[in-house]
Design an enzyme around this catalytic site. Sequence first.
Site, PDB file in Angstrom:
ATOM      1  CG  ASP A 106      -1.912  -1.383   1.327  1.00  0.00           C
ATOM      2  OD1 ASP A 106      -2.012  -1.775   0.290  1.00  0.00           O
ATOM      3  OD2 ASP A 106      -2.068  -1.451   2.505  1.00  0.00           O
TER       4      ASP A 106
HETATM    5  N1  URA Z   1      -0.986  -5.942   3.919  1.00  0.00           N
HETATM    6  C1  URA Z   1      -1.551  -4.781   3.888  1.00  0.00           C
HETATM    7  O1  URA Z   1      -2.666  -4.574   4.672  1.00  0.00           O
HETATM    8  N2  URA Z   1      -0.907  -3.763   3.251  1.00  0.00           N
HETATM    9  C2  URA Z   1       0.125  -3.972   2.637  1.00  0.00           C
HETATM   10  O2  URA Z   1       0.646  -3.270   2.118  1.00  0.00           O
HETATM   11  C3  URA Z   1       0.770  -5.356   2.767  1.00  0.00           C
HETATM   12  C4  URA Z   1      -0.053  -6.112   3.463  1.00  0.00           C
END
Ligand code: URA
Length: 236
Positions: A106
């Site tokens: 993310d």
């Molecule tokens: N899980 C998440 O919620 N976000 C990420 O970026 C990676 C794993």
Amino acid sequence: MAKLSLDRILQSQGIGTRKWCRQLIEEGEVQIGGEIIRDPRASFETDDLQFTLFDEIWSFHAHVYIALNKPGNIECSRKPSHHPGVMSLLPEQFGWRDVQAIGRLDHDTTGLLLLTDDGAFNHAMSSPKRHIPKTYLATTHEPVTAGLIDKLLSGVKLHDEPTPLAATMCRQVAEFQLEIILEQGKYHQVKRMLAAADNHCSALERIAIGELTLSSLQLALGEWCLLNHEQRGLLR
Ligand code: URA
């Protein structure tokens, strides 16, 4: 052993278009073994090849495998929409080589992100069948409890997922921090699992993929390195 013409060699390393590479060679900007090579069609073995371009030494890589310590507010997509893209942190030649992130983090997640121009490797690493463990350090909104760890280990039901998802390993690290290992790689998985277990993720860092740890790479936020054969072996 692969033999390639010099213009193709330069192009394959992300120097630019074939036309631009030819021009550089004809203008005498490229040396091999201390000798200026002006013929773009002169061919060379690529194994262990080094060439000099604008007085800088380059080592030939058939493919590149990159580890980046991704900072926050960076999107993994090659066509980012709200934040700068991850390619803005890497030298331009990797864009020319069509380097892509292996999976996504993310925009606000920090830590270990792998990138490559080896499509088969990317595909193999991204396959859910491989069950490659990914380790995250999650900071939580509410204190970590034994009940929370139990829920994450026994499995929580996420919207749109047919069966509950469980962590492979989960342990408390601090009052508001836990380490969690996942093998599935679903969208926003850590954040959604924490929310489904009645807590909330306020910060997330990926600290390992397989046996390759971010700490072993000693990369500051935003720094990257090429992975060698041995380090790639730790990913499987
Ligand atoms: N899980 C998440 O919620 N976000 C990420 O970026 C990676 C794993």
